[in-house]
Design an enzyme around this catalytic site. Sequence first.
Site, PDB file in Angstrom:
ATOM      1  N   ASP A  11      32.535  23.007  27.743  1.00 22.98           N
ATOM      2  CA  ASP A  11      32.092  24.410  27.765  1.00 22.98           C
ATOM      3  C   ASP A  11      33.081  25.194  28.624  1.00 22.98           C
ATOM      4  O   ASP A  11      33.846  24.615  29.392  1.00 22.98           O
ATOM      5  CB  ASP A  11      30.675  24.533  28.348  1.00 22.98           C
ATOM      6  N   SER A  12      32.999  26.518  28.496  1.00 27.61           N
ATOM      7  CA  SER A  12      33.842  27.342  29.355  1.00 27.61           C
ATOM      8  C   SER A  12      33.420  27.210  30.820  1.00 27.61           C
ATOM      9  O   SER A  12      34.195  27.565  31.709  1.00 27.61           O
ATOM     10  CB  SER A  12      33.726  28.813  28.939  1.00 27.61           C
ATOM     11  N   CYS A  74      29.663  25.115  23.746  1.00 27.31           N
ATOM     12  CA  CYS A  74      30.004  26.502  24.032  1.00 27.31           C
ATOM     13  C   CYS A  74      29.938  27.248  22.711  1.00 27.31           C
ATOM     14  O   CYS A  74      30.627  26.880  21.751  1.00 27.31           O
ATOM     15  CB  CYS A  74      31.423  26.562  24.611  1.00 27.31           C
ATOM     16  N   GLU A 153      27.670  31.876  36.206  1.00 32.35           N
ATOM     17  CA  GLU A 153      28.806  31.176  36.821  1.00 32.35           C
ATOM     18  C   GLU A 153      28.805  31.350  38.342  1.00 32.35           C
ATOM     19  O   GLU A 153      29.244  30.479  39.073  1.00 32.35           O
ATOM     20  CB  GLU A 153      30.131  31.677  36.238  1.00 32.35           C
ATOM     21  N   CYS A 204      24.289  31.571  23.581  1.00 31.83           N
ATOM     22  CA  CYS A 204      25.278  31.225  24.608  1.00 31.83           C
ATOM     23  C   CYS A 204      24.622  30.155  25.466  1.00 31.83           C
ATOM     24  O   CYS A 204      23.472  30.317  25.887  1.00 31.83           O
ATOM     25  CB  CYS A 204      25.628  32.448  25.455  1.00 31.83           C
ATOM     26  N   HIS A 206      25.034  29.306  28.400  1.00 24.90           N
ATOM     27  CA  HIS A 206      24.706  29.705  29.775  1.00 24.90           C
ATOM     28  C   HIS A 206      23.296  30.300  29.866  1.00 24.90           C
ATOM     29  O   HIS A 206      22.664  30.251  30.921  1.00 24.90           O
ATOM     30  CB  HIS A 206      25.688  30.765  30.283  1.00 24.90           C
TER      31      HIS A 206
HETATM   32  N1  DGL Z   1      28.640  28.956  27.383  1.00 27.20           N
HETATM   33  C1  DGL Z   1      29.560  29.807  26.673  1.00 27.20           C
HETATM   34  C2  DGL Z   1      28.977  30.146  25.308  1.00 27.20           C
HETATM   35  O1  DGL Z   1      28.060  29.466  24.877  1.00 27.20           O
HETATM   36  C3  DGL Z   1      29.877  30.988  27.557  1.00 27.20           C
HETATM   37  C4  DGL Z   1      31.010  31.765  27.052  1.00 27.20           C
HETATM   38  C5  DGL Z   1      31.806  32.502  28.086  1.00 27.20           C
HETATM   39  O2  DGL Z   1      32.440  31.829  28.888  1.00 27.20           O
HETATM   40  O3  DGL Z   1      31.833  33.740  28.018  1.00 27.20           O
HETATM   41  O4  DGL Z   1      29.438  31.019  24.615  1.00 27.20           O
END
Ligand code: DGL
Length: 298
Positions: A11-12, A74, A153, A204, A206
């Site tokens: 993931d990011s 992600c 984050e 997302c 997150h």
């Molecule tokens: N968890 C990522 C997603 O599902 C977050 C993306 C981001 O870093 O903006 O899109």
Amino acid sequence: MADPRPVGFFDSGVGGLTVLREVLRRLPRESTIYLGDNGRAPYGPRPDEEVIHFATECLDHLASRDVKAIVVACNTASAVALGELRRRYDVPILGVVRPGATAAALATRNRRVGVIATQATVRSRAYFGAIKDENPFIEVYEHATPALVPLVEAGSLDGAEVEAAVARSVAPLLGRHGPSTGIDADAVFPLPAGERIDTLLLGCTHYPLLGEVIARAVGPGVAVIDSASATASALASLLEVQGMATDRTAATHVQLTTGDVDGFRRTSDLLFGSLFPSVESVEVLPLAATGQRGGEAA
Ligand code: DGL
């Protein structure tokens, strides 16, 4: 033949841990390696080429650790880069968009689904297409909510600032506007007047970390769905079909981040307690060397 190699997760940032959590519940014997590109999150405001470039770099790292399958946990990378990633590697790669779309399409009763996601995910229309593939009679209303990933984050998961950001983020999908939401009545809404969603898809990974705040903001009439448990089921099927499930009893778990190790550990501890004793640092190209183009995209 049983395969004891780990499953890779990417993931990011910390969001994909919400998918990992469901996988560990569902497949407790599987070993895992999780890589969060926290040093370059968020991905959502970035142009597609940059998301593809970063995701490729991270998956190259996971592939070099001999994983048997990879979950792109992600939505942004799944929406923008999955085709390219599948072309590049021989290991099976699962994304999170299709499992989430299937879960939302099954959940809605009034065939009206709202999707909140990053700008890049909304721009890709990946959820629109995937939900329509499930059921073309479902109306899909997508809304980009860029304020939420930076909060997660930073470890802000509740409190007044988070409540306000969530309220502002979901208001356009609930037909709400006015001074309390900070959205003016003339703003363009994804939801036509008179329509009502009964399902909100968290597009997302997150966002489930803000799940309780989001559920309170939308109220009891809207089911809040995410892709984590559907993705865990898809992974279980994949390992079963390919004969790759492990027969070991002692799983090992590794967590890697390109960013701040302590910040990553805080979120990981919150979700998993002491299951992951250490978080290791991984080097990727620093933002400065990539030109820091993230802020330029819509
Ligand atoms: N968890 C990522 C997603 O599902 C977050 C993306 C981001 O870093 O903006 O899109």
